[in-house]
Design a protein around this motif. Sequence first.
Motif, PDB file in Angstrom:
ATOM      1  N   ARG A 143     -27.250  13.927   7.870  1.00 53.21           N
ATOM      2  CA  ARG A 143     -28.236  13.505   6.859  1.00 53.21           C
ATOM      3  C   ARG A 143     -27.601  13.360   5.486  1.00 53.21           C
ATOM      4  O   ARG A 143     -28.179  12.755   4.597  1.00 53.21           O
ATOM      5  CB  ARG A 143     -29.370  14.538   6.747  1.00 53.21           C
ATOM      6  N   MET A 144     -26.430  13.960   5.299  1.00 54.62           N
ATOM      7  CA  MET A 144     -25.754  13.849   3.995  1.00 54.62           C
ATOM      8  C   MET A 144     -24.568  12.891   4.086  1.00 54.62           C
ATOM      9  O   MET A 144     -23.627  12.963   3.296  1.00 54.62           O
ATOM     10  CB  MET A 144     -25.322  15.237   3.519  1.00 54.62           C
ATOM     11  N   GLY A 145     -24.619  12.004   5.085  1.00 56.87           N
ATOM     12  CA  GLY A 145     -23.663  10.892   5.144  1.00 56.87           C
ATOM     13  C   GLY A 145     -22.367  11.189   5.872  1.00 56.87           C
ATOM     14  O   GLY A 145     -21.423  10.391   5.808  1.00 56.87           O
ATOM     15  N   ILE A 146     -22.275  12.305   6.571  1.00 52.03           N
ATOM     16  CA  ILE A 146     -21.031  12.627   7.284  1.00 52.03           C
ATOM     17  C   ILE A 146     -21.116  12.093   8.711  1.00 52.03           C
ATOM     18  O   ILE A 146     -22.086  12.370   9.425  1.00 52.03           O
ATOM     19  CB  ILE A 146     -20.784  14.157   7.302  1.00 52.03           C
ATOM     20  N   GLU A 147     -20.085  11.347   9.095  1.00 50.09           N
ATOM     21  CA  GLU A 147     -20.055  10.822  10.460  1.00 50.09           C
ATOM     22  C   GLU A 147     -19.477  11.897  11.384  1.00 50.09           C
ATOM     23  O   GLU A 147     -18.385  12.435  11.128  1.00 50.09           O
ATOM     24  CB  GLU A 147     -19.182   9.569  10.470  1.00 50.09           C
ATOM     25  N   ILE A 148     -20.212  12.203  12.436  1.00 47.76           N
ATOM     26  CA  ILE A 148     -19.758  13.230  13.391  1.00 47.76           C
ATOM     27  C   ILE A 148     -19.919  12.653  14.795  1.00 47.76           C
ATOM     28  O   ILE A 148     -21.018  12.234  15.165  1.00 47.76           O
ATOM     29  CB  ILE A 148     -20.586  14.527  13.241  1.00 47.76           C
ATOM     30  N   GLU A 149     -18.816  12.574  15.532  1.00 50.92           N
ATOM     31  CA  GLU A 149     -18.895  11.963  16.864  1.00 50.92           C
ATOM     32  C   GLU A 149     -18.510  12.979  17.922  1.00 50.92           C
ATOM     33  O   GLU A 149     -17.830  13.946  17.642  1.00 50.92           O
ATOM     34  CB  GLU A 149     -17.869  10.842  17.056  1.00 50.92           C
ATOM     35  N   GLU A 150     -18.906  12.648  19.166  1.00 45.13           N
ATOM     36  CA  GLU A 150     -18.450  13.475  20.278  1.00 45.13           C
ATOM     37  C   GLU A 150     -17.677  12.589  21.241  1.00 45.13           C
ATOM     38  O   GLU A 150     -18.187  11.577  21.702  1.00 45.13           O
ATOM     39  CB  GLU A 150     -19.642  14.104  21.000  1.00 45.13           C
ATOM     40  N   LEU A 151     -16.437  12.961  21.505  1.00 44.36           N
ATOM     41  CA  LEU A 151     -15.608  12.199  22.441  1.00 44.36           C
ATOM     42  C   LEU A 151     -15.196  13.130  23.581  1.00 44.36           C
ATOM     43  O   LEU A 151     -15.408  14.340  23.513  1.00 44.36           O
ATOM     44  CB  LEU A 151     -14.344  11.694  21.748  1.00 44.36           C
ATOM     45  N   THR A 152     -14.555  12.531  24.593  1.00 42.58           N
ATOM     46  CA  THR A 152     -13.995  13.373  25.648  1.00 42.58           C
ATOM     47  C   THR A 152     -12.486  13.368  25.475  1.00 42.58           C
ATOM     48  O   THR A 152     -11.882  12.301  25.368  1.00 42.58           O
ATOM     49  CB  THR A 152     -14.399  12.815  27.025  1.00 42.58           C
ATOM     50  N   GLY A 153     -11.899  14.561  25.412  1.00 39.11           N
ATOM     51  CA  GLY A 153     -10.455  14.671  25.203  1.00 39.11           C
ATOM     52  C   GLY A 153      -9.672  14.328  26.462  1.00 39.11           C
ATOM     53  O   GLY A 153     -10.270  14.133  27.523  1.00 39.11           O
ATOM     54  N   PRO A 154      -8.329  14.259  26.376  1.00 36.55           N
ATOM     55  CA  PRO A 154      -7.494  13.940  27.537  1.00 36.55           C
ATOM     56  C   PRO A 154      -7.718  14.933  28.685  1.00 36.55           C
ATOM     57  O   PRO A 154      -7.590  14.585  29.855  1.00 36.55           O
ATOM     58  CB  PRO A 154      -6.059  14.052  27.000  1.00 36.55           C
ATOM     59  N   ASP A 155      -8.086  16.180  28.351  1.00 36.62           N
ATOM     60  CA  ASP A 155      -8.347  17.194  29.382  1.00 36.62           C
ATOM     61  C   ASP A 155      -9.781  17.114  29.910  1.00 36.62           C
ATOM     62  O   ASP A 155     -10.237  18.021  30.606  1.00 36.62           O
ATOM     63  CB  ASP A 155      -8.096  18.589  28.788  1.00 36.62           C
ATOM     64  N   LYS A 156     -10.509  16.033  29.529  1.00 32.93           N
ATOM     65  CA  LYS A 156     -11.905  15.795  29.961  1.00 32.93           C
ATOM     66  C   LYS A 156     -12.899  16.740  29.274  1.00 32.93           C
ATOM     67  O   LYS A 156     -14.082  16.764  29.585  1.00 32.93           O
ATOM     68  CB  LYS A 156     -12.087  15.920  31.493  1.00 32.93           C
TER      69      LYS A 156
END
Length: 438
Positions: free
Chosen positions: A57-70
């Motif tokens: 809500r304060m403009g910070i982009e936060i993503e969730e990815l899957t790492g090489p170890d899944k």
Amino acid sequence: MIKLTRTAGLRGTLTVPGDKSISHRAVMFGALAEGETRIRGFLKGADCLSTINCFRRMGIEIEELTGPDKEPVIIVHGKGLHGLKEPAVILDVGNSGTTTRLISGILAGQNFTSILSGDASLNSRPMKRIMTPLSLMGAEINSIKENGCAPLLIKGHPLKAIHYDSPVASAQVKSCILLAGLYADGQTSLTEPALSRDHTEKMLRSFGADVRSSGTTCTITPPDALKGQEINVPGDISSAAYFIVAGLITPNSEIEIKNVGINETRAGILKVCRAMGGDITYKNLREAGGEPVADLIIRSSFLKGTVIEGDIIPTLIDELPVIALMSCFAEGETVIKDAHELRVKESDRIEIVSRNLKAMGADVIPTEDGFIINSRQDPGYTPVLHGNRIDCAGDHRIAMTFAIAGVNADEETVITDSDCVEVSYPDFFRQLENLHIF
Ligand code: S3P
């Protein structure tokens, strides 16, 4: 709602979710840092998701990815100490005291106005403990209902450095002041009556801030910038606590809990269990993300009552409900004192734990700042608790405590509002079921 019955034993290996305190801080400091912060082992419980949502809500982009170890990796794209945007809406902190109190320190130093509000439990918890020191720093922070609780209206300002003698040993108060100190005009320091968890000091240092600790005093010098980090969040000892106690009090049990954070300022439960005669072995002692970590092996034990008081209390504050349960399975008397803080957690934990333990037949006397618990236990493990209907007042730690009680009671235990475990341990009931021997 969930129903539990007595188990013949708990056996197996499990990994508890990431540490709640560390997960919150990793997102917050990542948002204020320059560059990317990558977080592995992040706790995706409702409380930490509240922190993520507030920063989005304060403009910070936060993503969730899957790492090489899944395994999932949370990536916070930091915008620097002065990169937050004024939120267009009220920041919803849900049930999370840590989000509220830590974020308030950050918001106090911004050049915008914000409002924080949470659920009914959160909005009845005391916030004067942060309003007072923040006001001394020149912050404008007001309780909208003028009752010393959230919703809080915070008008950001440049802040003055102070020294604060905190009347409570609270890591949330300490962290709030250290975070406000990032925006102060000089060195800010705080002394607490006993050492509370030190994750903020440790992690701010790893982000490049100058934070010094000496006894129960810590001091921060405002940095020019924080630098994004790679963070490996260890397993939460507060979540492991339910399985530590379960393994000790349930006959015929052996549980291995992998990757548990055993930071000294959090590990009071291990000291107490061992002092009561608990059979706990550490394996693979190592370091992860600047925090000590170990695998724990827990075996059924014959426990004896003890006294828990003084400086150890902040190091096991969240574990006291389940320690109170454990004391019902220990020979003799256990006295828990100096824990008045339990009355202002997600629920009044002295009142709710005592009421529910009594409903299950235990001999518990609630006191102003703790409990007196008496139990007669023989080495043959006579059951001392009887199943009952448990209302846990929407408090996750009460629900998990009474689930462990339920698998050690004769007759059925019903926990009515069991969904509240989502706050810190969404997988709790499934993991407990996996350990059962039928
Ligand atoms: C926390 C500090 C403790 C604890 C809470 C998490 C933190 O609260 O009870 O669950 O992450 O700083 P207090 O600081 O109010 O004791």
